[in-house]
Scaffold this motif. Structure first.
Motif, short mmCIF file in Angstrom:
data_model
loop_
_atom_site.label_atom_id
_atom_site.label_comp_id
_atom_site.label_asym_id
_atom_site.label_seq_id
_atom_site.Cartn_x
_atom_site.Cartn_y
_atom_site.Cartn_z
N ALA A 219 0.83 -1.21 0.00
CA ALA A 219 0.00 0.00 0.00
C ALA A 219 0.86 1.26 0.00
O ALA A 219 0.56 2.23 -0.71
CB ALA A 219 -0.94 -0.01 1.20
N ARG A 220 1.94 1.25 0.77
CA ARG A 220 2.85 2.40 0.76
C ARG A 220 3.47 2.59 -0.62
O ARG A 220 3.60 3.72 -1.10
CB ARG A 220 3.97 2.22 1.80
N ALA A 221 3.85 1.48 -1.26
CA ALA A 221 4.45 1.58 -2.59
C ALA A 221 3.48 2.17 -3.60
O ALA A 221 3.85 3.01 -4.43
CB ALA A 221 4.93 0.20 -3.04
N ILE A 222 2.23 1.74 -3.55
CA ILE A 222 1.22 2.26 -4.47
C ILE A 222 1.08 3.77 -4.30
O ILE A 222 1.02 4.52 -5.28
CB ILE A 222 -0.12 1.54 -4.26
N ARG A 223 1.07 4.23 -3.06
CA ARG A 223 0.95 5.67 -2.80
C ARG A 223 2.23 6.42 -3.17
O ARG A 223 2.19 7.54 -3.68
CB ARG A 223 0.58 5.93 -1.35
N ALA A 224 3.38 5.79 -2.92
CA ALA A 224 4.66 6.45 -3.19
C ALA A 224 4.91 6.65 -4.67
O ALA A 224 5.51 7.64 -5.09
CB ALA A 224 5.80 5.65 -2.57
N TYR A 225 4.45 5.72 -5.51
CA TYR A 225 4.69 5.81 -6.94
C TYR A 225 3.59 6.57 -7.67
O TYR A 225 3.54 6.56 -8.90
CB TYR A 225 4.83 4.41 -7.53
N ASN A 226 2.73 7.24 -6.96
CA ASN A 226 1.68 8.08 -7.51
C ASN A 226 2.14 9.54 -7.41
O ASN A 226 2.30 10.04 -6.30
CB ASN A 226 0.39 7.87 -6.71
#
Length: 306
Positions: A219-226
């Protein structure tokens, strides 16, 4: 003060706007050369250039600051300070020494944590509770200069790189104006040797979701790469981008879609579940989970990434 401003993206434009509003004399603006953009790949000026031209400021776009010609541009201004924010070019020692009071950088982390190219995204990826802005006296190292002021900011549970960027851009603009206002009283503080981390540049490959990882990390990765490079996986062999997500309790096989409804597309992981609330199929638009799931009755049971 008489300033040179060096910056390129929206993050930097916010700071330039604040410096203008504070009444500083921006004698020269340095920004990256215009780049091709859009479907027609027409040359597009940077946000900093667009703002500078709106205010009638002198703009220069050298490919490098290492040439005598580029250095002459800086030297002839006789600036007190050069303010640098996400400029994109290295400043050689000769340039760093030209402004009477040096070059100040607006860096989007709490130094010495996350020196380098992608501090906002790396802070989210690491699960940091806070980040912030450091106003730093620049030297020849990579974000190694003495600190003049530090401004902390909590990272919200649902922050993406997009939302955190916008908060930090505003904070950075406020911080540089405040620091210049009390520059005579600022005592440069060397960065501590402990706690140094480097925020490496992002790659598209690393943004591919590994569903065997814990849900919190995914979930952190999805938000970080946005917004970039965009977390991605496969749905029935087709590319699927993931834009917003959170970790929730539960169990499921890594990558398996357990349910898809108005609350989100819920996917199993190595530990816990990932609830995705915004997605984008190949060739489609970014959609809320409600809209995405409405057109895919057979989504439950699908394994993402396969």
């Amino acid at each position: 003060m008489k300033l040179i401003f060096a910056g390129t993206p929206v993050f930097a434009a916010q700071a330039l706007q604040a410096l203008l509003a504070a009444g500083h004399d921006i004698a020269l603006v340095l920004t990256q050369p215009d780049r091709p953009a859009g479907r027609g790949m027409k040359l597009k000026p940077s946000p900093v250039k667009e703002l500078a031209l709106q205010h009638g400021l002198r703009v220069e776009q050298p490919l490098t600051l290492k040439t005598p010609e580029a250095q002459a541009l800086v030297a002839e201004v006789g600036a007190e300070v050069m303010v640098v924010a996400a400029y994109g070019l290295l400043l050689p020692k000769a340039v760093l020494e030209m402004p009477a009071r040096g070059c100040l950088n607006i860096h989007a982390s709490l130094l010495p944590r996350w020196r380098g190219a992608a501090p906002i995204q790396r802070a989210i990826l690491a699960g940091d509770a806070e980040t912030g802005i450091t106003i730093m006296q620049m030297d020849v190292g990579l974000d190694t200069g003495d600190m003049l002021s530090i401004h902390a900011l909590p990272i919200a549970a649902n922050d993406s790189a997009t939302t955190l960027h916008d908060k930090l851009a505003l904070l950075g603009a406020e911080a540089i104006v405040a620091t210049l206002a009390r520059l005579d009283a600022c005592v440069p503080e060397p960065q501590p040797e402990a706690g140094v981390t480097y925020a490496a540049k992002l790659s598209k490959e690393e943004a591919r979701v590994d569903w065997t990882q814990p849900a919190a990390a995914i979930a952190r990765a999805i938000r970080a790469y946005n917004p970039a490079p965009g977390a991605h996986t496969l749905l029935a062999g087709e590319a699927l981008k993931l834009w917003q997500a959170e970790a929730i309790d539960g169990h499921g096989a890594p990558g398996e879609v357990l349910r898809a409804d108005a609350d989100g597309v819920v996917v199993g992981s190595g530990h816990g579940l990932v609830r995705i609330t915004e997605l984008q199929a190949a060739g489609g638009k970014r959609l809320a989970a409600r809209e995405f799931a409405a057109g895919r009755s057979n989504l439950t049971g699908t394994v993402l990434g396969a």
